[in-house]
Design an enzyme around this catalytic site. Structure first.
Site, PDB file in Angstrom:
ATOM      1  N   SER A 241       1.034  -1.094  -0.067  1.00 60.13           N
ATOM      2  CA  SER A 241       0.042  -0.155  -0.225  1.00 60.13           C
ATOM      3  C   SER A 241       0.740   1.236   0.050  1.00 60.13           C
ATOM      4  O   SER A 241       1.974   1.230   0.088  1.00 60.13           O
ATOM      5  CB  SER A 241      -0.806   0.001   1.110  1.00 60.13           C
ATOM      6  N   LYS A 242       0.287   2.415  -0.211  1.00 60.01           N
ATOM      7  CA  LYS A 242       0.873   3.639  -0.037  1.00 60.01           C
ATOM      8  C   LYS A 242       2.098   3.800   0.929  1.00 60.01           C
ATOM      9  O   LYS A 242       3.311   4.235   0.811  1.00 60.01           O
ATOM     10  CB  LYS A 242      -0.164   4.931  -0.029  1.00 60.01           C
ATOM     11  N   ARG A 243       1.776   3.076   2.162  1.00 56.65           N
ATOM     12  CA  ARG A 243       2.677   3.106   3.384  1.00 56.65           C
ATOM     13  C   ARG A 243       3.845   2.767   2.961  1.00 56.65           C
ATOM     14  O   ARG A 243       4.854   2.847   3.528  1.00 56.65           O
ATOM     15  CB  ARG A 243       1.835   2.390   4.359  1.00 56.65           C
ATOM     16  N   HIS A 244       4.020   1.581   1.908  1.00 50.21           N
ATOM     17  CA  HIS A 244       5.111   1.111   1.572  1.00 50.21           C
ATOM     18  C   HIS A 244       6.129   1.896   0.872  1.00 50.21           C
ATOM     19  O   HIS A 244       6.981   1.630   0.451  1.00 50.21           O
ATOM     20  CB  HIS A 244       4.951  -0.275   1.117  1.00 50.21           C
ATOM     21  N   GLY A 245       5.638   3.105   0.389  1.00 52.21           N
ATOM     22  CA  GLY A 245       6.303   3.937  -0.378  1.00 52.21           C
ATOM     23  C   GLY A 245       5.748   3.733  -1.944  1.00 52.21           C
ATOM     24  O   GLY A 245       4.422   3.422  -2.138  1.00 52.21           O
TER      25      GLY A 245
END
Ligand code: GLU
Length: 469
Positions: A241-245
């Site tokens: 997800s976005k959280r992972h970059g």
């Protein structure tokens, strides 16, 4: 003769080309290309509200950057709506589909009652077996007459046999009351009409396969091979997800990863060929098969990506690397190279690409090419240019004036000079780096001299020799 392999990538144009989508496209591309087959591209733009031309363009750009060329024209799913509807009507005629006149309210009350009685809430239409002469003159949907007994078994090339009990599937709608086809029908019809032999896609579509198979069977079409690949997870094992970059291929392009490295890394993400980590496109095409796809989710690892990218940069043809570097400058809104800079880059590429894993790293090494006279030394480099060093550079300059501009003779001249001065070349390297690049970390002094050429080298040394304290 065995049938020609046809694969496809079928993205929905609702955003950029996601890294997971790029990997799906890559797997399909590798599989087809390695077998002399066709790799087709279909844009699943039936959801008019969510599909945009910009997203389609972003997907096409992402595919081009990734080097995933497709065969034939791009197929628009929305443009084929009439054909999808035609298949629904054929099924109606064949008795494998039926008209359902149930209203939303009737369906809702069926479900409410089923729930209250603890029965399955899957809708069972009373119109399934109704005779045509009982049909009212009212709007209706067309539903598939799905088998109720037995099971649908997906012989998945990755997941193995996946069995779905038919009593867990309803008679799905094929054609809405406004005559528009549903997505599931569109996919099955398009895959059939496009001659797709292998459907390789994310395992979030596994359940859809059972429904799509029902349409194939109703039409008497030969089934494609299904291969549902596990999704990509982040380094922490959670769904990417976005959280992972970065999620979109465009972001990787802008971070300066070479496309060949991306292909190699993404190919290894969920697929393996023995212990091979680094390979060329030709090898990947040759080796890629469905047996090598793992059943568990692969984890995205930036370190590995960088490592693979570095190996590709080192192995890449210099001119191709320069070309891709220019693309990188363009997509990151950086100034384009002048003709002279591009020529020096090409000449120096052999040393610039050494140990560079990304284009920003390569550009960092190329700083001595990009900088103009007078070279402004950074703080660390400036410290190297004290009075003694500057005196030494001044003295060295005439020796270099008479040297022939080859590595051997430059090494010889500087070694002799160091000898005469009772010092070591190592002591001279810092000031030379500072004078030529304005930096303390650079490619080797001789590499820089050779790439800059005699005149520019001497000018830079003279500039540094003249600087006052
Ligand atoms: N359009 C679907 C998606 O973007 C893919 C459908 C398929 O591959 O069958 O997830």
């Amino acid at each position: 003769m065995s049938q020609q392999v046809v694969t496809r990538f079928a993205p929905s144009p609702t955003g950029y080309l996601h890294i997971g989508g790029a990997r799906t496209a890559l797997f399909n591309w590798l599989f087809a290309r390695g077998r002399g087959g066709k790799f087709l591209l279909r844009i699943e733009d039936t959801d008019r509200a969510r599909s945009t031309p910009e997203a389609t363009q972003a997907i096409l750009d992402g595919m081009t950057w990734m080097g995933l060329d497709h065969d034939g024209d791009v197929v628009s799913q929305a443009a084929r709506a009439e054909r999808h509807a035609e298949v629904a009507r054929q099924m109606l005629e064949a008795g494998t589909a039926y008209k359902c006149f149930a209203t939303q309210e009737e369906i809702q009350s069926f479900r409410d009652a089923a729930k209250a009685e603890g029965r399955s809430t899957l809708y069972r239409s009373p119109w399934r077996d109704a005779a045509a002469d009982t049909h009212p003159d009212l709007p209706c949907v067309i539903r598939i007459k799905a088998p109720r007994d037995g099971a649908t078994v997906i012989h998945d090339a990755v997941q193995g046999d996946v069995t779905i009990r038919n009593d867990q599937l309803d008679d799905m709608v094929l054609l809405r009351s406004d005559g528009t086809p549903v997505y599931m029908l569109a996919v099955a019809v398009d895959d059939h009409d496009m001659g797709v032999t292998h459907v390789i896609r994310g395992d979030d579509h596994l359940n859809n396969a059972a429904r799509q198979m029902m349409i194939y069977r109703a039409m008497g079409w030969p089934l494609p091979v299904y291969a549902h690949i596990p999704l990509i997870h982040g380094a922490d094992g959670k769904k990417l997800s976005k959280r992972h970059g970065a999620l979109g291929t465009q972001e990787y392009r802008q971070m300066g990863y070479p496309a060949a490295g991306m292909r190699n890394y993404l190919a290894r993400l969920g697929w393996s060929h023995g212990d091979d980590e680094f390979f060329t496109d030709a090898q990947a095409q040759d080796w890629f098969d469905l047996d090598g796809i793992g059943k568990s989710a692969a984890r995205f690892d930036f370190k590995k990506l960088e490592n693979i990218c570095g190996q590709h940069m080192a192995a890449m043809d210099d001119a191709a690397l320069l070309h891709e570097l220019q693309d990188f400058l363009h997509v990151t809104d950086q100034p384009t190279l002048t003709g002279a800079q591009a020529a020096m880059m090409l000449e120096g590429m052999y040393c610039l690409k050494e140990r560079a894993r990304t284009f920003p790293e390569l550009l960092d090494k190329a700083q001595f090419i990009l900088t103009n006279r007078p070279v402004e030394p950074d703080e660390k480099a400036a410290a190297q240019l004290d009075t003694v060093s500057r005196g030494m550079l001044k003295e060295l300059t005439p020796q270099l004036q008479n040297a022939s501009w080859t590595r051997d003779s430059l090494e010889e001249v500087t070694a002799q000079f160091a000898d005469r001065k009772g010092t070591k070349f190592g002591k001279m390297a810092g000031p030379l780096r500072a004078a030529l690049a304005g930096r303390s970390a650079t490619p080797s002094v001789f590499d820089m001299m050779l790439v800059l050429g005699q005149t520019e080298t001497l000018n830079r040394l003279a500039d540094a020799g003249q600087q006052s304290d």
